[in-house]
Each structure stands twice: as C-alpha cells, then as structure tokens.
Design a protein around this motif. Structure first.
Motif, short mmCIF file in Angstrom:
data_model
loop_
_atom_site.label_atom_id
_atom_site.label_comp_id
_atom_site.label_asym_id
_atom_site.label_seq_id
_atom_site.Cartn_x
_atom_site.Cartn_y
_atom_site.Cartn_z
N THR A 140 46.61 47.86 34.57
CA THR A 140 45.74 46.79 35.04
C THR A 140 45.86 46.58 36.55
OG1 THR A 140 47.46 45.14 34.58
CG2 THR A 140 45.84 45.56 32.84
N SER A 141 44.90 45.87 37.10
CA SER A 141 44.93 45.49 38.52
C SER A 141 43.85 44.44 38.76
CB SER A 141 44.71 46.70 39.43
OG SER A 141 43.46 47.32 39.17
N ARG A 142 44.00 43.74 39.87
CA ARG A 142 43.05 42.69 40.24
C ARG A 142 42.86 42.71 41.75
NH1 ARG A 142 43.45 36.73 41.46
NH2 ARG A 142 41.67 35.69 40.47
N ALA A 143 41.66 43.04 42.19
CA ALA A 143 41.32 43.03 43.62
C ALA A 143 42.30 43.87 44.44
CB ALA A 143 41.29 41.60 44.14
N VAL A 144 42.64 45.05 43.94
CA VAL A 144 43.57 45.93 44.64
C VAL A 144 42.86 46.90 45.57
CG1 VAL A 144 45.25 47.81 44.31
CG2 VAL A 144 45.42 45.74 42.94
N ALA A 145 41.80 47.55 45.07
CA ALA A 145 41.10 48.55 45.87
C ALA A 145 39.80 48.93 45.17
CB ALA A 145 41.97 49.80 46.05
N PRO A 146 38.84 49.52 45.90
CA PRO A 146 37.64 50.05 45.25
C PRO A 146 38.03 51.08 44.20
CG PRO A 146 37.38 50.01 47.63
CD PRO A 146 38.81 49.70 47.37
N LEU A 147 37.18 51.26 43.20
CA LEU A 147 37.50 52.14 42.07
C LEU A 147 37.85 53.54 42.52
CD1 LEU A 147 37.72 52.57 39.04
CD2 LEU A 147 35.25 53.04 39.01
N GLU A 148 37.15 54.08 43.50
CA GLU A 148 37.40 55.45 43.95
C GLU A 148 38.86 55.63 44.36
OE1 GLU A 148 35.46 58.75 47.00
OE2 GLU A 148 34.92 56.64 47.20
N GLY A 154 45.39 56.16 26.69
CA GLY A 154 45.34 54.86 27.33
C GLY A 154 44.12 54.68 28.21
N ALA A 155 44.15 53.64 29.06
CA ALA A 155 43.01 53.35 29.93
C ALA A 155 43.41 52.51 31.12
CB ALA A 155 41.92 52.62 29.15
N LEU A 156 42.71 52.71 32.20
CA LEU A 156 42.74 51.81 33.35
C LEU A 156 41.82 50.64 33.00
CD1 LEU A 156 41.86 52.89 37.02
CD2 LEU A 156 40.69 51.02 35.89
N VAL A 157 42.28 49.41 33.20
CA VAL A 157 41.45 48.22 32.98
C VAL A 157 41.60 47.34 34.22
CG1 VAL A 157 40.99 46.21 31.55
CG2 VAL A 157 41.75 48.34 30.48
N ALA A 158 40.60 47.38 35.09
CA ALA A 158 40.69 46.70 36.38
C ALA A 158 39.69 45.55 36.45
CB ALA A 158 40.44 47.68 37.51
N MET A 159 40.17 44.41 36.94
CA MET A 159 39.28 43.27 37.16
C MET A 159 38.42 43.53 38.39
SD MET A 159 41.98 40.18 36.35
CE MET A 159 40.77 38.87 36.65
N LYS A 160 37.12 43.32 38.26
CA LYS A 160 36.18 43.63 39.34
C LYS A 160 35.18 42.49 39.51
CE LYS A 160 37.62 47.61 40.77
NZ LYS A 160 38.03 47.79 42.18
N ASP A 177 50.97 46.64 35.52
CA ASP A 177 50.08 45.93 36.44
C ASP A 177 50.45 46.31 37.86
OD1 ASP A 177 47.99 44.10 37.08
OD2 ASP A 177 49.49 42.59 37.58
N ILE A 178 49.59 47.06 38.54
CA ILE A 178 49.91 47.52 39.89
C ILE A 178 49.39 46.54 40.93
CG2 ILE A 178 49.93 49.93 39.14
CD1 ILE A 178 47.25 50.29 40.61
N GLY A 179 50.14 46.39 42.02
CA GLY A 179 49.75 45.44 43.07
C GLY A 179 49.62 44.04 42.52
N THR A 180 50.59 43.63 41.72
CA THR A 180 50.47 42.39 40.97
C THR A 180 50.52 41.14 41.84
OG1 THR A 180 51.28 41.27 38.97
CG2 THR A 180 52.94 42.11 40.51
N GLY A 181 51.04 41.25 43.07
CA GLY A 181 51.10 40.08 43.95
C GLY A 181 52.01 39.00 43.38
N ALA A 182 51.45 37.83 43.16
CA ALA A 182 52.21 36.71 42.59
C ALA A 182 52.16 36.70 41.07
CB ALA A 182 51.69 35.39 43.14
N GLY A 183 51.68 37.81 40.47
CA GLY A 183 51.64 37.92 39.02
C GLY A 183 50.27 37.83 38.39
N LEU A 184 49.24 38.03 39.21
CA LEU A 184 47.86 37.98 38.73
C LEU A 184 47.25 39.38 38.73
CD1 LEU A 184 46.82 34.88 40.86
CD2 LEU A 184 47.27 34.86 38.40
N PRO A 185 46.87 39.91 37.57
CA PRO A 185 46.83 39.23 36.27
C PRO A 185 48.06 39.48 35.38
CG PRO A 185 45.67 41.29 36.08
CD PRO A 185 46.17 41.22 37.52
N GLY A 186 48.95 40.39 35.77
CA GLY A 186 49.97 40.87 34.86
C GLY A 186 50.86 39.83 34.24
#
Length: 227
Positions: free
Chosen positions: A124-132, A146-152, A58-67
C-alpha cells in the motif's frame, strides 16, 4: 469501519497525531482539526481491498497513513510500515508500543532498501509518487498472487495512461480503479490496484537486466589477440 474493540485505539492514534504529530512536524497544524474525517477514515476504508489474514507492506508511511490506520482496523493482518525518516519511525514505534499493536513492525528505510528481503500480499501507499514511479518501488515487494493497492486522486486514470510502458515492462495486469468507503467517506477513497499479469512469470526489470547483459556479452565473438 472500526470494530467496537478497535475504535478506542483509532481515537487514541488520532489524538497522538493531533498533538505529538503536530509538535514533531509530522502533521500540519491546519490538518489537526480534520484528521478523523480527512485522513483516518479515508485511510481506514482501504481495508476493503485487503484480504483476511494478508501480509501488508505500507511504503512511505509517514506518520502511519494509511498503514497504521489499516493495522488498527484489521488485527487479522500482518503490517510492515516502511519509512526513511527517523523522527517519523520514532513516532510510529511509540504509537505501536502504546496501542499494543503486536502485528505491526516499523522499518526505517526506503522501499528499495527492503527489495529482495520479502514479498507481501498487498503493498500500500498514499500520495507517495505517480504510478509510473511507484511501480518500481512497489512491485518488487508484491507476491506472485498479490497486488499493489495505492490511494490516488481524481487524476488516477491519467496516471495509468502515463504508466503504460512501465506497466508492460513490469509485466503487470491492467490496473483496476476502485472506489472505497461508500456510506463511510464522501468523496469515496480512490485506489488503483495492480497485480501481476501472470503469477508464474512476475516481471522484475531490475533483476533481469544483469542477466540480459551477461547473455549479450556471451554472444559476442571472441577476438584473437594481435601478435
């Protein structure tokens, strides 16, 4: 979404977010009252897109959301939480220790700092950056199958269109947009899933550029020195 033996852990994490998280500036005071519905459950349903026994980063997890939420819900997976800010990783380490989450590792750094060290079944990631831009941070961490799975949000399809050239450069398969958490969250959690077009020929532009540059240099004619 949380099994009976995991629910108390999720509740305790939410309590820590609402107290220590607010005190340390990790969560806004206005969010404290709606953490469970808006953030925790919203993140937990991401588990639906993660295979059993997967390795997850989980990249850019912040306080642990979503990881961290996903890790609480899914003790079968192995989770790496990547976050550059010390005050956040300190909080995450404390939560992981208190909740006894032995399948979770906290790494202080940016996504680029862990490129080339390992790959994962799901990134995974949540509100980290635009997909590009997210592709450049996430795809080097994605395993061949595998796969990237990003919350959008609702603009996910616009992001996919804007990322068209980057998706081609990275040799990605056409992205999938999924709605998760039916009958759990309203509205559903929207994610974009991006995998490799051909697992045997994964595309890492950052790794290929130096090789191309060397080939171009090798093709240059050798000029004799003037006398």
């Amino acid at each position: 979404m949380f099994a009976s033996d995991r629910l108390a852990l999720a509740v305790r994490y939410t309590e820590l977010l609402a107290t220590e998280g607010v005190t340390r500036g990790l969560i806004g005071p206005r969010e404290a009252a709606r953490l469970w519905e808006r953030h925790v459950l919203n993140s937990a349903v991401l588990s639906e897109a993660i295979p059993h026994g997967a390795t997850v980063c989980d990249i850019g997890t912040g306080a642990g959301l979503p990881g961290l939420v996903v890790a609480i819900a899914r003790p079968d997976i192995s989770m790496i939480l990547v976050e550059p800010l010390l005050r956040r990783t300190t909080f995450l380490d404390e939560v992981v220790a208190e909740l006894g989450l032995g399948h979770v590792q906290v790494v202080r750094g940016r996504a680029e700092d862990v490129h080339g060290k390992a790959t994962y079944d799901v990134v995974t990631s949540r509100a980290v950056a635009p997909l590009e831009r997210l592709l450049g941070w996430s795809m080097p961490l994605v395993a061949p199958t595998g796969a990237l799975v990003a919350m959008k949000g609702q603009s996910v399809r616009d992001e996919i269109v804007a990322a068209g050239a980057a998706l081609e450069t990275w040799r990605c398969a056409p992205p999938e947009v999924l709605g998760l958490g039916r009958d759990v969250v309203d509205p559903q959690t929207i994610v974009v899933r991006v995998s490799w077009a051909d697992p045997t020929q994964i595309g890492w532009p950052l790794a290929r550029r130096p090789e191309k540059a060397r080939r171009r240099q090798d093709r240059r004619p050798v000029r004799g020195k003037a006398n």
